[in-house]
Design a protein around this motif. Sequence first.
Motif, PDB file in Angstrom:
ATOM      1  N   LEU A  79    -122.561 -67.006  94.506  1.00  0.00           N
ATOM      2  CA  LEU A  79    -122.687 -67.445  95.898  1.00  0.00           C
ATOM      3  C   LEU A  79    -121.572 -68.418  96.240  1.00  0.00           C
ATOM      4  CD1 LEU A  79    -123.911 -70.553  95.739  1.00  0.00           C
ATOM      5  CD2 LEU A  79    -126.053 -69.367  95.393  1.00  0.00           C
ATOM      6  N   GLU A  80    -121.380 -68.607  97.538  1.00  0.00           N
ATOM      7  CA  GLU A  80    -120.362 -69.535  98.030  1.00  0.00           C
ATOM      8  C   GLU A  80    -120.974 -70.497  99.038  1.00  0.00           C
ATOM      9  OE1 GLU A  80    -116.558 -66.469  97.643  1.00  0.00           O
ATOM     10  OE2 GLU A  80    -117.097 -67.304  99.618  1.00  0.00           O
ATOM     11  N   LEU A  81    -120.605 -71.766  98.919  1.00  0.00           N
ATOM     12  CA  LEU A  81    -121.025 -72.789  99.874  1.00  0.00           C
ATOM     13  C   LEU A  81    -119.826 -73.129 100.748  1.00  0.00           C
ATOM     14  CD1 LEU A  81    -122.551 -73.405  96.972  1.00  0.00           C
ATOM     15  CD2 LEU A  81    -123.503 -75.296  98.269  1.00  0.00           C
ATOM     16  N   HIS A  82    -120.009 -73.011 102.054  1.00  0.00           N
ATOM     17  CA  HIS A  82    -118.934 -73.264 103.008  1.00  0.00           C
ATOM     18  C   HIS A  82    -119.048 -74.703 103.524  1.00  0.00           C
ATOM     19  CE1 HIS A  82    -118.223 -68.972 102.794  1.00  0.00           C
ATOM     20  NE2 HIS A  82    -119.523 -68.803 102.992  1.00  0.00           N
ATOM     21  N   ILE A  83    -117.972 -75.468 103.354  1.00  0.00           N
ATOM     22  CA  ILE A  83    -117.986 -76.914 103.608  1.00  0.00           C
ATOM     23  C   ILE A  83    -117.080 -77.260 104.786  1.00  0.00           C
ATOM     24  CG2 ILE A  83    -117.764 -79.166 102.481  1.00  0.00           C
ATOM     25  CD1 ILE A  83    -119.589 -77.162 100.987  1.00  0.00           C
ATOM     26  N   ASN A  84    -117.527 -78.199 105.644  1.00  0.00           N
ATOM     27  CA  ASN A  84    -116.652 -78.651 106.732  1.00  0.00           C
ATOM     28  C   ASN A  84    -115.823 -79.864 106.306  1.00  0.00           C
ATOM     29  OD1 ASN A  84    -118.302 -80.939 106.927  1.00  0.00           O
ATOM     30  ND2 ASN A  84    -119.268 -80.331 108.847  1.00  0.00           N
ATOM     31  N   ARG A  85    -115.004 -80.358 107.223  1.00  0.00           N
ATOM     32  CA  ARG A  85    -114.101 -81.463 106.887  1.00  0.00           C
ATOM     33  C   ARG A  85    -114.856 -82.770 106.628  1.00  0.00           C
ATOM     34  NH1 ARG A  85    -110.045 -81.103 109.817  1.00  0.00           N
ATOM     35  NH2 ARG A  85    -110.605 -79.128 110.817  1.00  0.00           N
ATOM     36  N   PHE A  86    -116.139 -82.790 106.969  1.00  0.00           N
ATOM     37  CA  PHE A  86    -116.949 -83.984 106.737  1.00  0.00           C
ATOM     38  C   PHE A  86    -117.796 -83.850 105.470  1.00  0.00           C
ATOM     39  CE2 PHE A  86    -116.449 -83.312 111.360  1.00  0.00           C
ATOM     40  CZ  PHE A  86    -115.644 -84.411 111.636  1.00  0.00           C
ATOM     41  N   ASP A  87    -117.450 -82.864 104.636  1.00  0.00           N
ATOM     42  CA  ASP A  87    -118.101 -82.629 103.336  1.00  0.00           C
ATOM     43  C   ASP A  87    -119.546 -82.178 103.474  1.00  0.00           C
ATOM     44  OD1 ASP A  87    -115.739 -83.324 102.065  1.00  0.00           O
ATOM     45  OD2 ASP A  87    -116.332 -85.406 101.747  1.00  0.00           O
ATOM     46  N   ARG A  88    -119.874 -81.536 104.601  1.00  0.00           N
ATOM     47  CA  ARG A  88    -121.226 -81.041 104.819  1.00  0.00           C
ATOM     48  C   ARG A  88    -121.259 -79.522 104.681  1.00  0.00           C
ATOM     49  NH1 ARG A  88    -124.860 -85.240 104.518  1.00  0.00           N
ATOM     50  NH2 ARG A  88    -123.627 -87.101 104.969  1.00  0.00           N
ATOM     51  N   VAL A  89    -122.362 -79.019 104.142  1.00  0.00           N
ATOM     52  CA  VAL A  89    -122.516 -77.574 103.951  1.00  0.00           C
ATOM     53  C   VAL A  89    -122.883 -76.926 105.282  1.00  0.00           C
ATOM     54  CG1 VAL A  89    -123.829 -75.760 102.792  1.00  0.00           C
ATOM     55  CG2 VAL A  89    -123.240 -77.858 101.557  1.00  0.00           C
ATOM     56  N   LEU A  90    -122.083 -75.945 105.698  1.00  0.00           N
ATOM     57  CA  LEU A  90    -122.360 -75.228 106.936  1.00  0.00           C
ATOM     58  C   LEU A  90    -123.208 -73.983 106.693  1.00  0.00           C
ATOM     59  CD1 LEU A  90    -118.858 -75.410 108.674  1.00  0.00           C
ATOM     60  CD2 LEU A  90    -120.859 -76.851 109.104  1.00  0.00           C
ATOM     61  N   SER A  91    -122.958 -73.311 105.577  1.00  0.00           N
ATOM     62  CA  SER A  91    -123.706 -72.084 105.280  1.00  0.00           C
ATOM     63  C   SER A  91    -123.530 -71.714 103.816  1.00  0.00           C
ATOM     64  CB  SER A  91    -123.227 -70.924 106.171  1.00  0.00           C
ATOM     65  OG  SER A  91    -121.853 -70.656 105.940  1.00  0.00           O
ATOM     66  N   VAL A  92    -124.369 -70.791 103.364  1.00  0.00           N
ATOM     67  CA  VAL A  92    -124.304 -70.286 101.987  1.00  0.00           C
ATOM     68  C   VAL A  92    -124.312 -68.764 102.048  1.00  0.00           C
ATOM     69  CG1 VAL A  92    -125.364 -70.294  99.702  1.00  0.00           C
ATOM     70  CG2 VAL A  92    -125.623 -72.290 101.195  1.00  0.00           C
ATOM     71  N   THR A  93    -123.405 -68.142 101.292  1.00  0.00           N
ATOM     72  CA  THR A  93    -123.313 -66.687 101.261  1.00  0.00           C
ATOM     73  C   THR A  93    -123.527 -66.183  99.846  1.00  0.00           C
ATOM     74  OG1 THR A  93    -121.688 -66.735 103.060  1.00  0.00           O
ATOM     75  CG2 THR A  93    -121.867 -64.692 101.802  1.00  0.00           C
ATOM     76  N   GLY A  94    -124.442 -65.235  99.672  1.00  0.00           N
ATOM     77  CA  GLY A  94    -124.652 -64.611  98.374  1.00  0.00           C
ATOM     78  C   GLY A  94    -123.759 -63.398  98.224  1.00  0.00           C
ATOM     79  N   TYR A  95    -123.186 -63.192  97.025  1.00  0.00           N
ATOM     80  CA  TYR A  95    -122.273 -62.069  96.812  1.00  0.00           C
ATOM     81  C   TYR A  95    -122.800 -61.033  95.826  1.00  0.00           C
ATOM     82  CZ  TYR A  95    -118.666 -63.678  99.878  1.00  0.00           C
ATOM     83  OH  TYR A  95    -117.978 -64.024 101.011  1.00  0.00           O
ATOM     84  N   ASN A  96    -124.043 -61.151  95.427  1.00  0.00           N
ATOM     85  CA  ASN A  96    -124.752 -60.075  94.747  1.00  0.00           C
ATOM     86  C   ASN A  96    -126.233 -60.287  95.044  1.00  0.00           C
ATOM     87  OD1 ASN A  96    -125.432 -62.225  93.079  1.00  0.00           O
ATOM     88  ND2 ASN A  96    -124.313 -61.481  91.291  1.00  0.00           N
ATOM     89  N   ALA A  97    -127.072 -59.392  94.537  1.00  0.00           N
ATOM     90  CA  ALA A  97    -128.500 -59.480  94.881  1.00  0.00           C
ATOM     91  C   ALA A  97    -129.102 -60.804  94.442  1.00  0.00           C
ATOM     92  CB  ALA A  97    -129.252 -58.312  94.249  1.00  0.00           C
ATOM     93  N   ASP A  98    -128.775 -61.224  93.202  1.00  0.00           N
ATOM     94  CA  ASP A  98    -129.299 -62.499  92.710  1.00  0.00           C
ATOM     95  C   ASP A  98    -128.751 -63.667  93.521  1.00  0.00           C
ATOM     96  OD1 ASP A  98    -130.756 -61.247  90.774  1.00  0.00           O
ATOM     97  OD2 ASP A  98    -129.257 -61.511  89.196  1.00  0.00           O
TER      98      ASP A  98
END
Length: 267
Positions: A79-98
Motif C-alpha cells: 500500500l501507499e500513503l499519500h502525504i501533503n506538505r504539512f506531513d498529513r496523510v491525505l489517502s491510502v491506496t492498496g496495490y494488491n488484495a491484501d
Amino acid sequence: MNKRIKDAFDQIHAEEKLISQTREYLEAQRQKEERTRRRRYRYVLAMAASFLFLAVSAVSLSLFFTTTATISVDVNPSLELHINRFDRVLSVTGYNADGQELADSLHVRFLNYEDAVEQVLASSQISELLNSDAFLEVTVAGSDDGQCGQILASMETATAHHANSHCGTATQEEVTEAHDAGLSFGKYRAFLELQALDPDITVEDVQDMTMREIRELIQSLGGQTDTDTDTGAESESEEETEEDGGSGHHGEENGEHGHHGWDESSE
C-alpha cells in the motif's frame, strides 16, 4: 405705493425662501449621494475582502490537498500513503488484495505520517507477518526533496527494530512506471532489481509474491540481499565504505538507505 413696496419685499422674502429651500434640497441630495457612495464603497470593500478570502482559502485548500510525498509499505500487503506538505496523510491506496483490505481497515486520514505508519505496522496483518520473519520494504518518493529526506530518516528510525527491513527512495519516473504496471513503487523497485538479474521476469510474476520471496529470488540469482551481515553488525569493508560517504549495500545512487538484518538462517 405702500402696496408696491410690500409686494416687493414679499417677493424678496419669497426668493430668499426659495433659495434657502433650494440650498436645503441640494444639501440633502449631496448627503444622500455621499451616503450612497459610502454604501457602495463599503460594498466594494466587502466584496473585495470576500474574494480575497475565497482566493486565499482556495489556495490553502489546494496546498493542503496536494500530495508532495508518498510512502510505499510492502510486505505481502502493498500500500501507499499519500502525504501533503504539512506531513498529513491525505489517502491510502492498496496495490494488491491484501493491501486494499488493509487500506480499508485503517483510520489514518489527516494523521501525521509517523502516526499513520505506526498504525500500519501495528495492524494485525503486518505485525503477524513481521513476527513470522517476513521482509518489510519502506520506500519514499515525492516532489519535495527536503520533505522526502526527513520522511526517510523517520522511516529508518521507525523500522530499526524490525530484523528484516529496508528503507529507500524511488524516482518520480519509477513511481509512474510502477503505477502503470499496477504495483506499488516499493515493490516495483525490487522487481527492477530482480529483472536486472533475470530479464525474463515479468511484472505478473512478482504481482503476488511477498517481499521475502522477491528478495530470496534476488539472492538465489547472485544479487545482493538487503544485508549480508548479522543484525546490528556491519563488515569492516562496509564501515570503510560508510567512512568514505557510502550509505548502504546498494549505494545512495540506487535510492538505498537503511537495511536491518536480513537473516539467511530463517530462509
